[in-house]
Design an enzyme around this catalytic site. Structure first.
Site, PDB file in Angstrom:
ATOM      1  N   HIS A   1      19.665  10.226 -28.009  1.00 45.79           N
ATOM      2  CA  HIS A   1      20.067   8.857 -27.701  1.00 45.79           C
ATOM      3  C   HIS A   1      18.996   8.087 -26.924  1.00 45.79           C
ATOM      4  CE1 HIS A   1      22.767   5.551 -28.043  1.00 45.79           C
ATOM      5  NE2 HIS A   1      22.378   5.214 -26.834  1.00 45.79           N
TER       6      HIS A   1
ATOM      7  N   TYR B   1      16.154   4.179 -27.225  1.00 45.44           N
ATOM      8  CA  TYR B   1      15.508   3.232 -26.298  1.00 45.44           C
ATOM      9  C   TYR B   1      13.998   3.348 -26.366  1.00 45.44           C
ATOM     10  CZ  TYR B   1      20.295   3.050 -25.074  1.00 45.44           C
ATOM     11  OH  TYR B   1      21.653   2.935 -25.188  1.00 45.44           O
TER      12      TYR B   1
ATOM     13  N   HIS C   1      25.760   1.131 -38.616  1.00 41.09           N
ATOM     14  CA  HIS C   1      25.446   0.680 -37.251  1.00 41.09           C
ATOM     15  C   HIS C   1      23.959   0.856 -36.929  1.00 41.09           C
ATOM     16  CE1 HIS C   1      24.758   1.082 -32.982  1.00 41.09           C
ATOM     17  NE2 HIS C   1      24.513   2.372 -33.161  1.00 41.09           N
ATOM     18  N   PHE C   2      23.450   2.082 -37.101  1.00 42.82           N
ATOM     19  CA  PHE C   2      22.106   2.298 -36.542  1.00 42.82           C
ATOM     20  C   PHE C   2      21.008   1.644 -37.378  1.00 42.82           C
ATOM     21  CE2 PHE C   2      22.531   6.644 -38.587  1.00 42.82           C
ATOM     22  CZ  PHE C   2      21.463   6.546 -39.472  1.00 42.82           C
ATOM     23  N   HIS C   3      21.319   1.310 -38.637  1.00 39.62           N
ATOM     24  CA  HIS C   3      20.310   0.537 -39.373  1.00 39.62           C
ATOM     25  C   HIS C   3      20.177  -0.869 -38.792  1.00 39.62           C
ATOM     26  CE1 HIS C   3      20.167   3.764 -42.387  1.00 39.62           C
ATOM     27  NE2 HIS C   3      19.004   3.243 -42.714  1.00 39.62           N
TER      28      HIS C   3
ATOM     29  N   ARG D   1      29.152  10.032 -44.242  1.00 39.76           N
ATOM     30  CA  ARG D   1      27.702   9.906 -44.171  1.00 39.76           C
ATOM     31  C   ARG D   1      27.085  11.240 -44.584  1.00 39.76           C
ATOM     32  NH1 ARG D   1      25.926  10.376 -37.812  1.00 39.76           N
ATOM     33  NH2 ARG D   1      23.939   9.799 -38.739  1.00 39.76           N
ATOM     34  N   ARG D   2      25.757  11.263 -44.708  1.00 40.74           N
ATOM     35  CA  ARG D   2      25.012  12.502 -44.999  1.00 40.74           C
ATOM     36  C   ARG D   2      25.608  13.261 -46.181  1.00 40.74           C
ATOM     37  NH1 ARG D   2      25.300  14.059 -38.841  1.00 40.74           N
ATOM     38  NH2 ARG D   2      23.360  13.207 -38.050  1.00 40.74           N
TER      39      ARG D   2
END
Lengths: 50, 594
Positions: free
Chosen positions: B223, B227, B377-379, B440-441
């Site tokens: 995580h 950042y 989300h993470f895209h 996913r995956r």
């Protein structure tokens, strides 16, 4: 940066000391409201699924 | 700020170009891998000859190149340039090159194992999935190389502090140091995972691996990694975007506070990726979920500060009323093309940010966990502000470092807008599908998107189709970007190479350092204390849970066998109905594999 001449399109001079970002404040409040709507829509989705 | 006078040496310019161009060439394959993911999942293709026909090989390639290699190389190259220019200090070139060579050797090693089909473990490389030893060694070299780059910046900074007592550290340098402080602390966890747990297991020195401990160490790193991706882009947002817009940064102090808050709150949050994992107490999952909300605070401060900075610029350009300034910003000004890469990233981050808060909300996570919602989300974070900022700055730096003019500038300006439309479509499809349970995956093209399969889900088809359209639009935008990038490189030089950034001024800036925002040390100490307090109980939980260890997971052993543990020996033997259900599952799995 290639390009950066900050005053090239200046229409109005701004007094830094008295500048208050009222538009940014309004934008920020709307952003928080938008976040709350999305968060609660997911929360109610959970409740709907029991 | 008038400190940007020292020119980079020819050797450093070459190193920076290498660190920017090599991962860009690899990114071509990574982006191709991304398109193929969408096509695989929709069932449009069933085999990809380029990466040996494997869905998971392509997914591994896509994740490792885009999320690990490209971002780390960029952060190091950008860091070298920012530290040199803001401190006006030359770096130790020998160590800078050592760092770069280690990273390149590591990347080649890792990429070759993926292409050879010996590392189909995705970028998270969760055990008991097992890759070739050289996959892990390559990753270690990339990380160690980036550490060495960080260490080369410390002596010139200390020298600068001695020479400039009572002077504030330039904000961009603060941002870069925070980026690598977070990276260094967090990557110790993944170093322990790889060197202590995985490598002895891969080499056969131990029979099994504690998968839960490995996952926990990974997310202790994984995580904060987010950042590490985001902070170099925050440096651009705070120190370059306001000037690009024609204004000033609203508050320099807010920028410093934001960066320091990231040191404290970036790391004690990883367990929110394991909210559905066994073996970790609920209270510690909840507490780390709470800290994930805390790490949203600096991003909210950033949203306000940047909006205020853009309002300042918009009003200067004649914007009236509450929101009139928004319509006066240089969205389509080719001479300020980089603005487009930053503003689109910021807009995408609004959606990426709130969906991340939903993921970190303990019970809500049950709705989205392991579904297509997550990549949706993470895209919108890593493929949004992160990649757009890095693409824009890579092109800007390459043009400056080579003294060449950027080619196809109108197309370069259009790329982030077209790309963003594609990304919004793709993420919408993934997130809506995820809410319906789309996993996913998973190569859904074989099952849920395959009308011939018993598992076919017609109600998911719309979402899958939208994902394909969105991913195709993103791919086309990236093709245009790559053409412009490499054309710029091969064209003749237009001027003498000279690396310079256009640093912004601030509306509100204290002339002397604010004491508590001047030193990194207290923030690092608070961060270490917080990491200990939040992770010690989690580590205790995962090391004392009696799950035993797991052998390698592979096609020959699709269901990982668990070593006997004291508890499992006490369990009653499985009932006949359990055994029948297990046989039935195994038969269905065999059918799927066939």
């Amino acid at each position: 940066m290639e390009t950066q001449t900050p005053t090239d399109e200046t229409v109005e001079e701004i007094d830094d000391a008295s500048f208050f970002p009222k538009g940014a404040l309004a934008f920020f409040i709307l952003l928080i409201v938008f976040f709350a709507i999305l968060w609660f829509s997911m929360y109610f989705e959970i409740l709907a699924r029991q | 700020m008038n400190f940007d006078t020292l020119e980079l040496s020819k050797s450093m310019r070459r190193l920076l170009l290498l660190l920017l161009i090599l991962p860009m060439a690899l990114l071509v394959m990574g982006v191709y891998g991304g398109l193929m993911q969408a096509l695989f999942r929709a069932g449009i293709v069933t085999s990809d000859p380029f990466v040996g026909g494997e869905y998971y090989r392509g997914l591994t390639l896509h994740g490792v190149i885009n999320a690990l290699v490209f971002t780390t190389f960029f952060a190091v190259a950008f860091g070298h340039a920012v530290i040199t220019k803001t401190l006006n200090k030359a770096l130790n070139e020998r160590w800078a090159w050592t760092s770069g060579i280690l990273m390149i050797v590591g990347t080649v090693m890792t990429a070759l194992t993926i292409f050879a089909g010996r590392a189909d473990v995705l970028y998270t490389f969760y055990p008991p999935l097992q890759a070739d030893f050289f996959f892990y060694l390559g990753l270690v070299l990339v990380v160690v190389g980036s550490w060495i780059a960080f260490f080369t910046w410390i002596p010139p900074y200390l020298e600068w502090r001695r020479e400039n007592p009572g002077t504030k550290t330039p904000l961009a340098a603060v941002g870069i140091f925070v980026t690598f402080i977070v990276w260094f602390i967090a990557s110790i966890a993944v170093a322990v995972e790889i060197i202590v747990l995985i490598m002895p297991w891969v080499l056969g020195w131990v029979d099994g691996i504690n998968a839960m401990l490995a996952r926990t160490l990974f997310w202790m790193f994984g995580h904060p990694l987010v950042y590490f991706w985001l902070l170099p882009v925050y440096v651009m947002y705070y120190t370059m975007l306001p000037r690009l817009a024609g204004g000033k940064l609203y508050s320099d102090t807010a920028g410093r506070l934001v960066f320091f808050m990231f040191i404290v709150f970036s790391i004690p949050v990883g367990t929110h990726h394991q909210l559905m994992d066994p073996g970790i107490s609920s209270e510690w999952k909840l507490i780390q979920g709470f800290f994930t909300f805390m790490v949203a605070l600096p991003s909210l401060i950033t949203a306000f500060t940047l909006a205020a900075s853009l309002e300042y610029a918009g009003r200067k350009r004649g914007g009236k009323g509450l929101f009139g300034w928004m319509f006066k910003l240089p969205y389509f000004d080719t001479s300020r093309w980089l603005f487009a890469y930053f503003i689109t990233g910021l807009i995408l981050f609004i959606f990426g940010g709130i969906s991340g808060i939903i993921n970190a909300s303990y019970q809500m996570n049950a709705v989205v966990h392991n579904t297509a919602w997550l990549p949706g989300h993470f895209h919108m974070t890593v493929a949004g502000p992160v990649i757009l900022g890095m693409l824009g700055m890579s092109l800007y730096m390459v043009a400056k470092l080579t003294g060449k003019k950027i080619r196809m500038k109108k197309m370069v300006l259009a790329v982030p807008y077209v790309y963003s439309v594609g990304l919004l479509m793709m993420s919408w499809g993934l997130m809506r599908g995820g809410l319906q349970g789309m996993p996913r995956r998973t190569n859904t093209g074989l099952t849920y998107s395959n009308p011939d399969s018993a598992l076919y889900r017609a109600d998911w088809q719309l979402f899958t189709d939208v994902v394909v359209v969105g991913a195709s639009i993103m791919f086309l935008a990236m093709v245009v970007y790559f053409v412009a990038f490499f054309l710029t490189l091969v064209y003749r030089r237009a001027e003498e190479p000279s690396m310079s950034f256009g640093w912004t001024e601030s509306v509100h800036e204290s002339p002397t350092p604010v004491r508590w925002l001047h030193n990194f040390r207290p923030w690092v100490i608070v961060a270490l204390v917080l990491i200990f307090v939040t992770y010690a109980p989690v580590m205790y939980d995962v090391t004392t849970s009696n799950y035993g260890t797991s052998p390698r997971y592979g096609p020959d052993s699709p269901a990982p066998r668990v070593s006997p543990s004291p508890q499992s020996e006490d369990l009653p033997p499985p009932s006949s109905s359990d055994a029948e259900a297990g046989d039935e599952r195994a038969e269905r799995l065999d059918l799927l594999i066939e």
